[in-house]
Write a protein that holds these residues in place. Sequence first.
Motif, PDB file in Angstrom:
ATOM      1  N   MET A   1       3.483  -8.687  -6.875  1.00 44.86           N
ATOM      2  CA  MET A   1       2.726  -7.506  -7.290  1.00 44.86           C
ATOM      3  C   MET A   1       2.834  -6.413  -6.236  1.00 44.86           C
ATOM      4  N   ILE A   2       3.201  -5.227  -6.662  1.00 46.51           N
ATOM      5  CA  ILE A   2       3.314  -4.126  -5.702  1.00 46.51           C
ATOM      6  C   ILE A   2       2.131  -3.167  -5.867  1.00 46.51           C
ATOM      7  N   ILE A   3       1.407  -2.994  -4.747  1.00 48.50           N
ATOM      8  CA  ILE A   3       0.200  -2.160  -4.763  1.00 48.50           C
ATOM      9  C   ILE A   3       0.483  -0.856  -4.032  1.00 48.50           C
ATOM     10  N   LEU A   4       0.119   0.258  -4.659  1.00 52.50           N
ATOM     11  CA  LEU A   4       0.160   1.544  -3.968  1.00 52.50           C
ATOM     12  C   LEU A   4      -1.280   1.874  -3.603  1.00 52.50           C
ATOM     13  N   SER A   5      -1.538   2.144  -2.325  1.00 50.87           N
ATOM     14  CA  SER A   5      -2.932   2.401  -1.935  1.00 50.87           C
ATOM     15  C   SER A   5      -3.083   3.793  -1.333  1.00 50.87           C
ATOM     16  N   ILE A   6      -4.257   4.368  -1.571  1.00 49.28           N
ATOM     17  CA  ILE A   6      -4.521   5.758  -1.167  1.00 49.28           C
ATOM     18  C   ILE A   6      -5.854   5.826  -0.437  1.00 49.28           C
ATOM     19  N   GLU A   7      -5.845   6.502   0.717  1.00 44.11           N
ATOM     20  CA  GLU A   7      -7.075   6.664   1.503  1.00 44.11           C
ATOM     21  C   GLU A   7      -7.250   8.142   1.851  1.00 44.11           C
ATOM     22  N   THR A   8      -8.379   8.727   1.424  1.00 45.39           N
ATOM     23  CA  THR A   8      -8.674  10.130   1.783  1.00 45.39           C
ATOM     24  C   THR A   8     -10.169  10.305   2.064  1.00 45.39           C
ATOM     25  N   SER A   9     -10.822   9.284   2.634  1.00 47.10           N
ATOM     26  CA  SER A   9     -12.288   9.376   2.731  1.00 47.10           C
ATOM     27  C   SER A   9     -12.777  10.317   3.819  1.00 47.10           C
ATOM     28  N   CYS A  10     -11.925  10.579   4.825  1.00 45.26           N
ATOM     29  CA  CYS A  10     -12.396  11.414   5.938  1.00 45.26           C
ATOM     30  C   CYS A  10     -11.290  12.364   6.371  1.00 45.26           C
ATOM     31  N   ASP A  11     -10.735  12.157   7.556  1.00 46.87           N
ATOM     32  CA  ASP A  11      -9.731  13.114   8.033  1.00 46.87           C
ATOM     33  C   ASP A  11      -8.340  12.507   8.163  1.00 46.87           C
ATOM     34  N   GLU A  12      -8.089  11.428   7.433  1.00 49.76           N
ATOM     35  CA  GLU A  12      -6.762  10.833   7.398  1.00 49.76           C
ATOM     36  C   GLU A  12      -6.269  10.796   5.956  1.00 49.76           C
ATOM     37  N   THR A  13      -5.061  11.345   5.725  1.00 52.94           N
ATOM     38  CA  THR A  13      -4.463  11.236   4.392  1.00 52.94           C
ATOM     39  C   THR A  13      -3.429  10.129   4.483  1.00 52.94           C
ATOM     40  N   ALA A  14      -3.669   9.010   3.781  1.00 53.09           N
ATOM     41  CA  ALA A  14      -2.781   7.870   3.967  1.00 53.09           C
ATOM     42  C   ALA A  14      -2.387   7.229   2.645  1.00 53.09           C
ATOM     43  N   VAL A  15      -1.119   6.825   2.571  1.00 48.84           N
ATOM     44  CA  VAL A  15      -0.590   6.142   1.392  1.00 48.84           C
ATOM     45  C   VAL A  15       0.247   4.951   1.865  1.00 48.84           C
ATOM     46  N   SER A  16      -0.003   3.787   1.276  1.00 51.78           N
ATOM     47  CA  SER A  16       0.804   2.606   1.619  1.00 51.78           C
ATOM     48  C   SER A  16       1.347   1.963   0.360  1.00 51.78           C
ATOM     49  N   ILE A  17       2.432   1.222   0.546  1.00 52.13           N
ATOM     50  CA  ILE A  17       2.954   0.393  -0.536  1.00 52.13           C
ATOM     51  C   ILE A  17       3.059  -1.017   0.016  1.00 52.13           C
ATOM     52  N   VAL A  18       2.295  -1.904  -0.594  1.00 49.54           N
ATOM     53  CA  VAL A  18       2.177  -3.267  -0.078  1.00 49.54           C
ATOM     54  C   VAL A  18       2.507  -4.243  -1.201  1.00 49.54           C
ATOM     55  N   GLU A  19       3.381  -5.193  -0.893  1.00 49.92           N
ATOM     56  CA  GLU A  19       3.688  -6.208  -1.902  1.00 49.92           C
ATOM     57  C   GLU A  19       2.879  -7.463  -1.592  1.00 49.92           C
ATOM     58  N   ALA A  20       2.215  -7.983  -2.601  1.00 54.38           N
ATOM     59  CA  ALA A  20       1.413  -9.199  -2.420  1.00 54.38           C
ATOM     60  C   ALA A  20       2.135 -10.361  -3.079  1.00 54.38           C
ATOM     61  N   PHE A  21       2.286 -11.449  -2.331  1.00 54.76           N
ATOM     62  CA  PHE A  21       2.888 -12.662  -2.886  1.00 54.76           C
ATOM     63  C   PHE A  21       1.782 -13.700  -2.985  1.00 54.76           C
ATOM     64  N   GLY A  22       1.318 -13.974  -4.166  1.00 52.06           N
ATOM     65  CA  GLY A  22       0.236 -14.944  -4.341  1.00 52.06           C
ATOM     66  C   GLY A  22      -1.083 -14.236  -4.599  1.00 52.06           C
ATOM     67  N   ASP A  23      -2.128 -15.057  -4.739  1.00 55.93           N
ATOM     68  CA  ASP A  23      -3.443 -14.512  -5.083  1.00 55.93           C
ATOM     69  C   ASP A  23      -4.311 -14.317  -3.848  1.00 55.93           C
ATOM     70  N   PHE A  24      -5.249 -13.394  -3.944  1.00 62.03           N
ATOM     71  CA  PHE A  24      -6.232 -13.191  -2.897  1.00 62.03           C
ATOM     72  C   PHE A  24      -7.129 -14.442  -2.824  1.00 62.03           C
ATOM     73  N   PRO A  25      -7.512 -14.963  -1.688  1.00 58.46           N
ATOM     74  CA  PRO A  25      -7.218 -14.490  -0.333  1.00 58.46           C
ATOM     75  C   PRO A  25      -6.046 -15.189   0.346  1.00 58.46           C
ATOM     76  N   GLU A  26      -5.299 -16.018  -0.408  1.00 61.33           N
ATOM     77  CA  GLU A  26      -4.221 -16.775   0.252  1.00 61.33           C
ATOM     78  C   GLU A  26      -2.911 -16.006   0.329  1.00 61.33           C
ATOM     79  N   ALA A  27      -2.844 -14.882  -0.355  1.00 61.51           N
ATOM     80  CA  ALA A  27      -1.566 -14.174  -0.486  1.00 61.51           C
ATOM     81  C   ALA A  27      -0.927 -13.829   0.847  1.00 61.51           C
ATOM     82  N   LYS A  28       0.373 -13.712   0.804  1.00 60.58           N
ATOM     83  CA  LYS A  28       1.115 -13.161   1.933  1.00 60.58           C
ATOM     84  C   LYS A  28       1.455 -11.728   1.539  1.00 60.58           C
TER      85      LYS A  28
END
Length: 419
Positions: A1-28
């Motif tokens: 599963m490929i997750i695109l994440s976005i953070e703009t809560s304060c003074d940092e504009t951030a975007v990541s793309i993270v691939e998860a292998f497996g289910d939370f919380p054991e995933a790599k």
Amino acid sequence: MIILSIETSCDETAVSIVEAFGDFPEAKYKLLGNSLWSQIDIHREYGGVFPALAKREHAATIVPMLGKALNEASLEKDYSPTLFPEQEVELHKILEREPTLADQLITFHKEHGIPPIDVIAVTAGPGLEPALWVGVNFAKALAYLWNIKMIPVNHMEGHVLASIFDIEEDNKLTPIPFPAIALLISGGHTELILMKDWSQYERVGQTRDDAVGEAFDKVARLIGLPYPGGPEISKLAALGRQLGLPPFKDDLPRPMINSDDLDFSFSGLKTSVRYAVADKVNAGGREGALGYKVNAGGREGALGQRELTDDDKKALARDFEDAVRDVLIKKTKDAVDQYNAKTIIIGGGVSANKFLMQEFKRHFLITHPDITVYTPNPGLSTDNSIMIALAGHARLDKAANAAAATYIRADGNRSLTEE
Ligand code: KG4
Ligand code: ZN
């Protein structure tokens, strides 16, 4: 599963793309792409973060940040569909409050098409509401355009997970024994959270006035240091310790240290620092020095006042940090004892403070040798979007497609307890 994440809560504009292998919380996890734009230089001249300015900057930089993260991930586009006029209309509607952002996104989409992303995680709070809305609306627009789901994420859950994410070795969340006590310390928060299990949070203590990071920032401003004050104070404090300087003020208060609840208060400490500075500055006058101009205390210098020396500032920073340490450690220890916690997690921007984190580890190694104190990897202590991907993965059950996502709102006061 490929997750695109976005953070703009304060003074940092951030975007990541993270691939998860497996289910939370054991995933790599695998970090495919990561971009972060800090607005600190822009806010510094105003001495703090201004929400309207932060919002404007997020809107101006989020498409380039998305582009950078996708590029780093070298995600091939699956296909490049034509954009129908009604889609453009819909995008403008979703991004009504950020009109130039809609145009930027449309241009971007025409060039780049649709990447193989499975789900979008976005910070929905807590934070500065105007800033949060940019991320939330942008996520809604992407969810619509790419026809995928989005997940609203609590920023503080991100900080908790960041602290137990081993980004250097196995790229997994460390399996921790519960119950855990999380101490969250940032510019807007100071709270003790009881975690009975993954994704279960109960707030058991919090500040009644200023947050710790806020106290660092205010004390820094008082002695003429730039925003954000935390890193500046901690640098000076380290020098103060190294030089073994005599106390600037050896009886700074430890507010509420012995109260029988798990709450904090930092505004009294900040006020004591202000008085101590004023005393020092005026004492110089009494000793007969001829009128230096005050650069601290926020007051204009009258005759007979002197400036704080560099050593004064180093000693003061150290004494302030010592007072903060004593309160944070004592209250965390109280919470651990009260709830028989087996794990301590420290997260939030102030956990970037090496001295404080070392002191926590040293203290609990002696008093509670069976308990591990987790602190974030240095790159993950202040705001970032990697932690938002982790928190999104923990909350896949909240995923909603664009049509259903209208309920997702930015909430400046979003509470971890209600997640
Ligand atoms: O988590 P964060 O990046 O943003 C918020 O969600 O607030 O935390 C920012 C806060 C600021 O108040 C900053 O001064 C503080 O974290 N901070 C520090 C240090 N680095 C950042 N405080 C003390 N020591 C540090 N090294
Ligand atoms: Zn934060």
